[in-house]
Design a protein around this motif. Structure first.
Motif, PDB file in Angstrom:
ATOM      1  N   UNK A 379     -24.847 -25.760  33.109  1.00  0.00           N
ATOM      2  CA  UNK A 379     -25.653 -26.818  32.489  1.00  0.00           C
ATOM      3  C   UNK A 379     -26.116 -26.426  31.095  1.00  0.00           C
ATOM      4  N   UNK A 380     -26.522 -25.185  30.938  1.00  0.00           N
ATOM      5  CA  UNK A 380     -26.987 -24.720  29.633  1.00  0.00           C
ATOM      6  C   UNK A 380     -25.897 -24.846  28.578  1.00  0.00           C
ATOM      7  N   UNK A 381     -24.644 -24.675  28.999  1.00  0.00           N
ATOM      8  CA  UNK A 381     -23.514 -24.765  28.065  1.00  0.00           C
ATOM      9  C   UNK A 381     -22.850 -26.147  28.078  1.00  0.00           C
ATOM     10  N   UNK A 382     -23.546 -27.132  28.684  1.00  0.00           N
ATOM     11  CA  UNK A 382     -23.075 -28.534  28.676  1.00  0.00           C
ATOM     12  C   UNK A 382     -21.658 -28.681  29.238  1.00  0.00           C
ATOM     13  N   UNK A 383     -21.408 -28.005  30.340  1.00  0.00           N
ATOM     14  CA  UNK A 383     -20.083 -28.056  30.952  1.00  0.00           C
ATOM     15  C   UNK A 383     -19.979 -29.069  32.098  1.00  0.00           C
ATOM     16  N   UNK A 384     -21.068 -29.762  32.410  1.00  0.00           N
ATOM     17  CA  UNK A 384     -21.050 -30.708  33.520  1.00  0.00           C
ATOM     18  C   UNK A 384     -21.306 -32.131  33.031  1.00  0.00           C
ATOM     19  N   UNK A 385     -20.568 -33.083  33.608  1.00  0.00           N
ATOM     20  CA  UNK A 385     -20.830 -34.496  33.360  1.00  0.00           C
ATOM     21  C   UNK A 385     -21.761 -34.994  34.463  1.00  0.00           C
ATOM     22  N   UNK A 386     -22.932 -35.457  34.048  1.00  0.00           N
ATOM     23  CA  UNK A 386     -23.970 -35.794  35.022  1.00  0.00           C
ATOM     24  C   UNK A 386     -24.546 -37.179  34.787  1.00  0.00           C
TER      25      UNK A 386
END
Length: 535
Positions: A379-386
């Protein structure tokens, strides 16, 4: 819980007035409801443990070995020689009482023997009588006594009213770990065949099938397939779940409760969806199908053996490192005991997140990363689509599970994950969370129905804090990162704060994840309609 008094009646029945007799002269109550069912003889026989037999704690005769007093004394001596910490804990307590009101079982019962200082005194008094010169000469003047059947029965009752949560240790000015006193007392009880089934049956199962529930490999696979079916129905996407496959970078191990029981299964579905979403190169194992370790509640040798199976399987499958699920005692064993017990896992590599490149330096010795650390890093590295709006029907709080919080300091990462997938999050009162968290009152093998009133009394502090945020913020979901909690907290919440459900953190993640190629979602992982989809 039909036989329980109503919550307000139980609350009003708590009496903190000390008994009229001294603690040594106050008899122990061995009537049903005050003890867990004894271990089955066949479980002890299978494990090669002492004195397997059928017995009843309500009976006068517990069918102890003829020389049981000598067995306890020699076992005590061996542990004093082996564990320097035990002798320190026996010697340095000044009975200041700083821990007295910190135990959830004392708060909920008012029984002085549930004060950590007095519970430990049950054992410490025998230590003084048997192993100190002053205790032998001056006897009761030094608070010493001899080992009798009544003392042994007292140990059985009260050391199984301790969940080894270590909250008392947080407040001890000398750092006495009362949980380790409980662990040693239980080991001595085991030497006489005095133990409980809710611990020894899971240990036996784990020794035989690789998990606490005794799930056979084909059944484990079938259950995972059922969850894959449900994920496909919810998302329209069929996931591939590798199992017992060699050559993958990561082996994922989680408590078997996540595979078998509601609400843990929804947490497990969240794991699988996350791994598919990021394309993680992983495998499950039907042979190391348990991250939990009830050896922690049995003996150091059993704890070491059950911990080793995960590393043996990682080595067999050629994995580089281990990703661990949401569990409590698994992480206490890994972080607090493994390095001196099993030694560093030098056959594996220091874990590196293959998606972000983060090196998990805190796992350099254990080669094992907690799933919330892993997900927080993604999440910190913006790797998830949420899409957090899928959790808009949830108003969540978080229960810091005792072992991850106090044994490994895992407090910020779960909250970071939750706040990224839930818009409405509220903390319970400050003195009841993080390192001060209150226990679920069913850990260390006490999650059994025959002591339900004791559990609900011990669950009062957590239930009271939960009720506070329910009344103030309309909280309807208690999230946690422990499979034991996901089993023990639902009855606790239903008793003290009706209307609050319980979930794992990765169930909330699974709800919010936007999988590549998924259909428009109509329900959450529990098949409840998403906000705006009620029609």
């Amino acid at each position: 819980m039909a036989d329980l008094p109503k919550a307000d009646e139980l609350f009003k029945s708590i009496n903190y007035t000390p008994p009229s007799t001294g603690w040594m002269d106050t008899p122990v109550d061995t009537s049903p409801g005050n003890w867990c069912y004894p271990a089955k003889a066949e479980k002890l026989e299978y494990l090669g443990m002492p004195n397997p037999r059928e017995w009843n704690p309500a009976d006068v005769d517990w069918k102890l070995p003829e020389n049981w007093q000598e067995i306890v004394k020699e076992g005590f001596r061996e542990r004093l020689d082996k564990y320097r910490s035990l002798k320190v804990f026996m010697d340095i307590c000044v009975r200041c009482g700083a821990c007295a009101d910190k135990c959830h079982f004392f708060i909920g019962s008012g029984d002085p023997k549930n004060m950590p200082v007095l519970r430990a005194e049950l054992m410490r008094s025998i230590y003084r009588g048997e192993f100190t010169l002053a205790g032998k000469i001056l006897s009761t003047l030094t608070g010493s006594r001899v080992m009798t059947e009544d003392v042994l029965k007292e140990w059985f009752i009260y050391f199984y009213q301790c969940t080894e949560c270590r909250r008392c240790s947080l407040y001890c000015p000398y750092g006495i770990d009362t949980a380790e006193v409980t662990m040693m007392a239980r080991e001595l009880l085991h030497l006489c065949g005095v133990n409980i089934n809710w611990i020894l049956e899971p240990v036996s199962n784990c020794n035989r099938t690789g998990n606490h529930l005794g799930i056979q490999p084909h059944a484990f696979k079938d259950i995972v397939d059922f969850m894959v079916d449900d994920i496909e129905e919810i998302t329209g996407k069929r996931l591939n779940v590798p199992m017992n496959e060699k050559g993958h970078e990561v082996i994922f191990i989680t408590p078997s409760g996540d595979v078998f029981a509601d609400p843990g299964i929804y947490t497990f579905m969240g794991y699988l969806m996350l791994f598919d979403h990021i394309g993680l190169d992983y495998t499950l194992s039907t042979y190391a199908s348990e991250g939990g370790n009830f050896g922690l509640f049995t003996s150091a040798d059993m704890m070491k053996k059950l911990n080793a199976k995960m590393y043996a399987e990682a080595d067999r499958l050629g994995a580089k490192w281990i990703l661990g699920g949401e569990c409590g005692h698994m992480w206490r064993v890994i972080n607090q005991y493994m390095d001196t017990m099993n030694g560093p896992a030098n056959n594996l590599e220091v874990p590196v997140n293959p998606i972000t490149g983060t090196v998990f330096e805190n796992a350099r010795q254990t080669k094992m990363v907690h799933i919330t650390e892993f997900t927080a890093d993604l999440m910190k590295h913006n790797k998830l689509k949420l899409d957090p709006s899928r959790n808009d029907h949830i108003r969540a709080t978080f229960h810091d599970s005792c072992n991850p919080a106090r044994a490994m300091g895992l407090m910020d990462e779960p909250r970071y994950v939750i706040k990224n997938v839930v818009k409405n999050f509220f903390e319970m009162p400050e003195q009841t969370i993080r390192e001060q968290t209150f226990c679920c009152a069913g850990g260390s093998g006490l999650n059994t129905d025959e002591i339900m009133e004791i559990r609900m009394r011990g669950g009062l502090p957590r239930g009271n804090a939960l009720k506070a945020v329910q009344e103030q913020h309309d909280v309807n979901m208690l999230s946690c990162i422990c499979a034991i909690d996901r089993a023990t907290l639902p009855p606790l919440a239903n008793y003290w704060a009706p209307g609050v459900d319980v979930c794992g953190v990765h169930e909330l993640v699974g709800n919010a994840l936007i999988l590549d190629g998924e259909k428009e979602r109509e329900t959450d992982l529990r098949f409840n309609p998403l906000p705006g989809k009620e029609g």
